[in-house]
Design a protein around this motif. Structure first.
Motif, mmCIF file in Angstrom:
data_model
loop_
_atom_site.group_PDB
_atom_site.id
_atom_site.type_symbol
_atom_site.label_atom_id
_atom_site.label_comp_id
_atom_site.label_asym_id
_atom_site.label_seq_id
_atom_site.Cartn_x
_atom_site.Cartn_y
_atom_site.Cartn_z
ATOM 1 N N THR A 122 0.810 -1.220 0.000
ATOM 2 C CA THR A 122 0.000 0.000 0.000
ATOM 3 C C THR A 122 0.843 1.269 0.000
ATOM 4 O OG1 THR A 122 -0.122 -0.007 2.420
ATOM 5 C CG2 THR A 122 -1.876 -1.152 1.207
ATOM 6 N N ALA A 123 2.142 1.144 0.160
ATOM 7 C CA ALA A 123 3.000 2.324 0.213
ATOM 8 C C ALA A 123 3.278 2.835 -1.201
ATOM 9 C CB ALA A 123 4.315 1.990 0.911
ATOM 10 N N GLU A 124 3.153 4.123 -1.370
ATOM 11 C CA GLU A 124 3.437 4.748 -2.656
ATOM 12 C C GLU A 124 4.942 4.858 -2.827
ATOM 13 O OE1 GLU A 124 2.850 9.085 -4.719
ATOM 14 O OE2 GLU A 124 1.347 8.401 -3.295
ATOM 15 N N VAL A 125 5.423 4.502 -4.004
ATOM 16 C CA VAL A 125 6.861 4.513 -4.269
ATOM 17 C C VAL A 125 7.394 5.923 -4.069
ATOM 18 C CG1 VAL A 125 8.646 4.123 -6.006
ATOM 19 C CG2 VAL A 125 6.681 2.596 -5.883
ATOM 20 N N GLY A 126 8.446 6.028 -3.251
ATOM 21 C CA GLY A 126 9.080 7.309 -2.986
ATOM 22 C C GLY A 126 8.501 8.057 -1.802
ATOM 23 N N SER A 127 7.400 7.587 -1.226
ATOM 24 C CA SER A 127 6.785 8.282 -0.081
ATOM 25 C C SER A 127 7.586 8.024 1.188
ATOM 26 C CB SER A 127 5.347 7.808 0.112
ATOM 27 O OG SER A 127 5.333 6.458 0.522
ATOM 28 N N HIS A 128 7.247 8.776 2.236
ATOM 29 C CA HIS A 128 7.915 8.582 3.529
ATOM 30 C C HIS A 128 7.644 7.191 4.085
ATOM 31 C CE1 HIS A 128 9.510 12.582 3.889
ATOM 32 N NE2 HIS A 128 8.302 13.136 3.703
ATOM 33 N N GLN A 129 6.435 6.692 3.891
ATOM 34 C CA GLN A 129 6.093 5.346 4.354
ATOM 35 C C GLN A 129 6.944 4.304 3.640
ATOM 36 O OE1 GLN A 129 2.154 4.003 3.360
ATOM 37 N NE2 GLN A 129 2.224 2.303 4.800
ATOM 38 N N TYR A 130 7.107 4.454 2.355
ATOM 39 C CA TYR A 130 7.915 3.535 1.549
ATOM 40 C C TYR A 130 9.366 3.542 2.033
ATOM 41 C CZ TYR A 130 9.429 1.252 -2.807
ATOM 42 O OH TYR A 130 9.939 0.383 -3.735
ATOM 43 N N GLN A 131 9.894 4.725 2.261
ATOM 44 C CA GLN A 131 11.270 4.834 2.744
ATOM 45 C C GLN A 131 11.412 4.280 4.160
ATOM 46 O OE1 GLN A 131 12.071 8.987 2.196
ATOM 47 N NE2 GLN A 131 12.271 8.787 -0.033
ATOM 48 N N ALA A 132 10.392 4.475 4.983
ATOM 49 C CA ALA A 132 10.428 3.936 6.347
ATOM 50 C C ALA A 132 10.404 2.407 6.335
ATOM 51 C CB ALA A 132 9.256 4.478 7.158
ATOM 52 N N LEU A 133 9.656 1.823 5.400
ATOM 53 C CA LEU A 133 9.630 0.364 5.302
ATOM 54 C C LEU A 133 10.989 -0.179 4.866
ATOM 55 C CD1 LEU A 133 6.100 -0.183 3.760
ATOM 56 C CD2 LEU A 133 6.838 -0.676 6.082
ATOM 57 N N PHE A 134 11.645 0.512 3.957
ATOM 58 C CA PHE A 134 12.986 0.086 3.567
ATOM 59 C C PHE A 134 13.983 0.286 4.703
ATOM 60 C CE2 PHE A 134 11.412 -0.369 -0.661
ATOM 61 C CZ PHE A 134 12.250 -1.312 -1.224
ATOM 62 N N ALA A 135 13.793 1.321 5.506
ATOM 63 C CA ALA A 135 14.635 1.510 6.689
ATOM 64 C C ALA A 135 14.406 0.380 7.694
ATOM 65 C CB ALA A 135 14.348 2.864 7.325
ATOM 66 N N ALA A 136 13.155 -0.044 7.856
ATOM 67 C CA ALA A 136 12.861 -1.171 8.752
ATOM 68 C C ALA A 136 13.512 -2.448 8.227
ATOM 69 C CB ALA A 136 11.350 -1.361 8.883
ATOM 70 N N GLY A 137 13.493 -2.638 6.902
ATOM 71 C CA GLY A 137 14.178 -3.785 6.306
ATOM 72 C C GLY A 137 15.674 -3.726 6.529
ATOM 73 N N LEU A 138 16.244 -2.521 6.465
ATOM 74 C CA LEU A 138 17.673 -2.359 6.726
ATOM 75 C C LEU A 138 18.006 -2.698 8.171
ATOM 76 C CD1 LEU A 138 20.471 -1.426 5.735
ATOM 77 C CD2 LEU A 138 19.817 0.879 6.457
ATOM 78 N N VAL A 139 17.145 -2.273 9.102
ATOM 79 C CA VAL A 139 17.353 -2.608 10.521
ATOM 80 C C VAL A 139 17.306 -4.121 10.715
ATOM 81 C CG1 VAL A 139 16.316 -2.456 12.821
ATOM 82 C CG2 VAL A 139 16.547 -0.417 11.411
ATOM 83 N N LEU A 140 16.357 -4.782 10.085
ATOM 84 C CA LEU A 140 16.254 -6.236 10.178
ATOM 85 C C LEU A 140 17.490 -6.913 9.589
ATOM 86 C CD1 LEU A 140 14.337 -8.499 11.086
ATOM 87 C CD2 LEU A 140 13.339 -8.442 8.804
#
Length: 160
Positions: A122-140
């Motif tokens: 549901t996250a729009e590409v390039g949005s803050h939510q999208y970037q936050a999800l990739f940051a969460a993936g990086l933390v994992l």
């Protein structure tokens, strides 16, 4: 979860404790199979030599065979941990799927892998939510990598 609901007495069995319990049961076959394979990879001569010397079976396993199989056993535990850290669907269903900071082990929560799986569609590409999800993936990724590097370091230090 019904058993958990009756024993603990909470209205819903969904909790981090229940998810952890199921994950622990899920990784046992990985650890057991890897440990079995580690002990099977040891040459038969070691067992025969221990038996010929009259060494007790417990001593043979703990003092002779286990040190020889140590690195392979650690590898199977690492594989099982990585499997548990990446598990999404079981944790998603059992942890309660609530995006809040849990106040106890028996509260509902949402692990990182489940958060990413639920919201990436549901996250729009390039949005803050999208970037936050990739940051969460990086933390994992960093968390699992740090565990792997720590185990690698301990294995190298032990073998020297």
């Amino acid at each position: 979860m019904p058993f958990y609901e009756r024993v603990i007495g909470v209205p819903s069995g969904e909790s981090l404790f229940c998810a952890s319990l199921v994950l622990a049961v899920m990784v046992v076959p990985y650890i057991a199979t890897g440990t079995y394979g580690a002990f099977q990879s040891i040459p038969e001569e070691y067992r025969e030599a221990g038996n010929a010397l009259g060494v007790a079976k417990g001593y043979l396993i703990i003092k002779i065979l286990a040190p020889l199989a140590y690195q392979n056993m650690i590898s199977s535990i690492t594989l099982a941990f990585a499997r548990a850290a990446g598990e999404t669907m079981a944790v998603l269903m059992l942890a309660g799927n609530t995006l809040t900071v849990p106040v106890s082990w028996f509260a509902k929560g949402e692990p990182l892998s489940a958060l990413i799986a639920l919201e990436i569609g549901t996250a729009e590409v390039g949005s803050h939510q999208y970037q936050a999800l990739f940051a969460a993936g990086l933390v994992l990724l960093l968390f699992v990598s740090s565990i792997n590097f720590t185990i690698y370091y301990l294995n190298e230090r032990r073998s020297v």
